[in-house]
Motif scaffolding. Structure first.
Motif, PDB file in Angstrom:
ATOM      1  N   LYS A 108      -7.484  -3.931   3.050  1.00 33.95           N
ATOM      2  CA  LYS A 108      -6.869  -4.924   2.167  1.00 33.95           C
ATOM      3  C   LYS A 108      -5.802  -5.651   2.949  1.00 33.95           C
ATOM      4  O   LYS A 108      -4.997  -5.011   3.626  1.00 33.95           O
ATOM      5  CB  LYS A 108      -6.278  -4.260   0.926  1.00 33.95           C
ATOM      6  CG  LYS A 108      -5.737  -5.233  -0.101  1.00 33.95           C
ATOM      7  CD  LYS A 108      -5.310  -4.491  -1.358  1.00 33.95           C
ATOM      8  CE  LYS A 108      -4.843  -5.434  -2.436  1.00 33.95           C
ATOM      9  NZ  LYS A 108      -4.477  -4.699  -3.687  1.00 33.95           N
ATOM     10  N   GLU A 109      -5.805  -6.966   2.850  1.00 33.53           N
ATOM     11  CA  GLU A 109      -4.860  -7.761   3.630  1.00 33.53           C
ATOM     12  C   GLU A 109      -3.971  -8.560   2.694  1.00 33.53           C
ATOM     13  O   GLU A 109      -4.420  -9.095   1.677  1.00 33.53           O
ATOM     14  CB  GLU A 109      -5.631  -8.708   4.561  1.00 33.53           C
ATOM     15  CG  GLU A 109      -4.758  -9.463   5.541  1.00 33.53           C
ATOM     16  CD  GLU A 109      -5.589 -10.281   6.529  1.00 33.53           C
ATOM     17  OE1 GLU A 109      -6.642  -9.784   6.974  1.00 33.53           O
ATOM     18  OE2 GLU A 109      -5.192 -11.414   6.838  1.00 33.53           O
ATOM     19  N   THR A 163      -1.780  -5.328   6.587  1.00 31.17           N
ATOM     20  CA  THR A 163      -3.151  -4.894   6.344  1.00 31.17           C
ATOM     21  C   THR A 163      -3.144  -3.395   6.124  1.00 31.17           C
ATOM     22  O   THR A 163      -2.601  -2.644   6.932  1.00 31.17           O
ATOM     23  CB  THR A 163      -4.075  -5.225   7.531  1.00 31.17           C
ATOM     24  OG1 THR A 163      -4.092  -6.642   7.739  1.00 31.17           O
ATOM     25  CG2 THR A 163      -5.492  -4.737   7.251  1.00 31.17           C
ATOM     26  N   ALA A 164      -3.754  -2.988   5.017  1.00 28.34           N
ATOM     27  CA  ALA A 164      -3.873  -1.560   4.724  1.00 28.34           C
ATOM     28  C   ALA A 164      -5.328  -1.144   4.951  1.00 28.34           C
ATOM     29  O   ALA A 164      -6.244  -1.855   4.572  1.00 28.34           O
ATOM     30  CB  ALA A 164      -3.448  -1.272   3.291  1.00 28.34           C
ATOM     31  N   PHE A 185      -0.893  -1.842   8.969  1.00 27.76           N
ATOM     32  CA  PHE A 185      -0.628  -2.649  10.151  1.00 27.76           C
ATOM     33  C   PHE A 185       0.282  -3.810   9.762  1.00 27.76           C
ATOM     34  O   PHE A 185       0.078  -4.445   8.727  1.00 27.76           O
ATOM     35  CB  PHE A 185      -1.936  -3.192  10.744  1.00 27.76           C
ATOM     36  CG  PHE A 185      -2.870  -2.105  11.218  1.00 27.76           C
ATOM     37  CD1 PHE A 185      -3.888  -1.660  10.405  1.00 27.76           C
ATOM     38  CD2 PHE A 185      -2.709  -1.532  12.472  1.00 27.76           C
ATOM     39  CE1 PHE A 185      -4.751  -0.656  10.830  1.00 27.76           C
ATOM     40  CE2 PHE A 185      -3.563  -0.531  12.908  1.00 27.76           C
ATOM     41  CZ  PHE A 185      -4.578  -0.091  12.081  1.00 27.76           C
ATOM     42  N   ILE A 186       1.252  -4.068  10.598  1.00 26.54           N
ATOM     43  CA  ILE A 186       2.153  -5.206  10.402  1.00 26.54           C
ATOM     44  C   ILE A 186       2.007  -6.101  11.623  1.00 26.54           C
ATOM     45  O   ILE A 186       2.283  -5.690  12.759  1.00 26.54           O
ATOM     46  CB  ILE A 186       3.625  -4.759  10.262  1.00 26.54           C
ATOM     47  CG1 ILE A 186       3.777  -3.703   9.171  1.00 26.54           C
ATOM     48  CG2 ILE A 186       4.507  -5.971   9.950  1.00 26.54           C
ATOM     49  CD1 ILE A 186       5.188  -3.133   9.078  1.00 26.54           C
ATOM     50  N   ARG A 187       1.552  -7.341  11.378  1.00 26.19           N
ATOM     51  CA  ARG A 187       1.403  -8.295  12.483  1.00 26.19           C
ATOM     52  C   ARG A 187       2.668  -9.118  12.631  1.00 26.19           C
ATOM     53  O   ARG A 187       3.420  -9.297  11.669  1.00 26.19           O
ATOM     54  CB  ARG A 187       0.219  -9.232  12.204  1.00 26.19           C
ATOM     55  CG  ARG A 187      -1.137  -8.563  12.249  1.00 26.19           C
ATOM     56  CD  ARG A 187      -2.248  -9.610  12.063  1.00 26.19           C
ATOM     57  NE  ARG A 187      -2.123 -10.289  10.775  1.00 26.19           N
ATOM     58  CZ  ARG A 187      -2.527  -9.761   9.627  1.00 26.19           C
ATOM     59  NH1 ARG A 187      -3.074  -8.564   9.616  1.00 26.19           N
ATOM     60  NH2 ARG A 187      -2.408 -10.433   8.504  1.00 26.19           N
ATOM     61  N   ASP A 188       2.879  -9.613  13.862  1.00 28.02           N
ATOM     62  CA  ASP A 188       4.028 -10.482  14.126  1.00 28.02           C
ATOM     63  C   ASP A 188       5.296  -9.879  13.515  1.00 28.02           C
ATOM     64  O   ASP A 188       5.977 -10.499  12.685  1.00 28.02           O
ATOM     65  CB  ASP A 188       3.769 -11.872  13.543  1.00 28.02           C
ATOM     66  CG  ASP A 188       4.840 -12.877  13.932  1.00 28.02           C
ATOM     67  OD1 ASP A 188       5.048 -13.851  13.174  1.00 28.02           O
ATOM     68  OD2 ASP A 188       5.476 -12.686  14.993  1.00 28.02           O
TER      69      ASP A 188
END
Lengths: 111, 116
Positions: free
Chosen positions: A56-57, A62-63, A75-78
């Motif tokens: 799931k985003e 994002t999980a 997840f953690i981007r940027d």
């Protein structure tokens, strides 16, 4: 074995990096999986919740849930310095009336 | 939306006295609220589940006569720590259940209780 295991950290990463946070669990009945963010001396804030397996985003987050491995990830981007907080995973079985929390992972994003 | 408030945010009391903590859902009605306790670097431990208009359900090991919970309306639940002792010092957090069910909880900012 505890129902939910989460590495307490601390985890330090440079700004802009991708962050990976994880939890493992032992109860195969868990179907709902949540991630909360908690700043110091504050209550937890619900980031995302997912049902069963899959991804799931939501924006930079994002999980992922892998029920076969009993393993969930966030997840953690940027990543930003404002993402510095404690992240708690939480889980619940379908017929449960409560959720079980991990201990939380302290995350530091270095500017 | 989905804002939960707690009052007070911190309180210091003397051993033997009682302290009341309020939890309010500001912009939604919550049939079910939860009370948690959190020690430093530890996870949230559920103390009790509070349902509007009925008695609270306490978790094993939580003294119901010491931690009195009242869920008087769909927007207010209170936790009263009676005859407080120093070991009751902790961070108390409430949450309110959203429409999706127990998997969707909105937390208050917490109350730090120090018993001297």
């Amino acid at each position: 074995q505890k129902e939910v295991e989460q590495d307490p950290g601390p985890l330090s990463v440079p700004e802009g990096a991708i962050v990976s946070l994880n939890c493992t669990y032992s109860n195969s009945a868990f179907q709902y999986f949540m991630w909360y963010r908690q700043y110091s001396r504050k209550g937890p804030e619900l980031l995302m919740y997912t049902y069963s397996s899959g991804n799931k985003e939501d924006g930079r987050f994002t999980a992922q849930v892998d029920k076969s491995s009993k393993y969930i990830s966030l997840f953690i981007r940027d990543s930003q310095p404002s993402d510095s907080a404690t992240y708690l995973c939480a889980m619940s079985a379908v017929r449960d009336d409560k959720i079980i929390f991990g201990k939380g992972t302290r995350l530091h994003i270095l500017p | 939306g989905a804002v939960v408030s707690q009052h007070p945010s911190w309180v210091i009391c003397k051993s033997g006295t009682s302290v009341k903590i309020e939890c309010r859902s500001l912009d939604f009605q919550a049939t079910t609220m939860f009370w948690y306790r959190q020690f430093p670097k530890q996870s949230l431990m559920l103390m009790a589940t509070s349902n509007e208009g009925s008695k609270a359900t306490y978790e094993q090991g939580v003294e119901k006569d010491k931690f009195l919970i009242n869920h008087a309306s769909l927007t207010l639940s209170t936790l009263t720590v009676t005859s407080a002792h120093p070991e009751d010092s902790s961070f108390y957090i409430c949450s309110a259940e959203g429409l999706a069910g127990v998997y969707e909880q909105y937390f208050g900012p917490g109350t730090r209780l120090t018993v001297t």
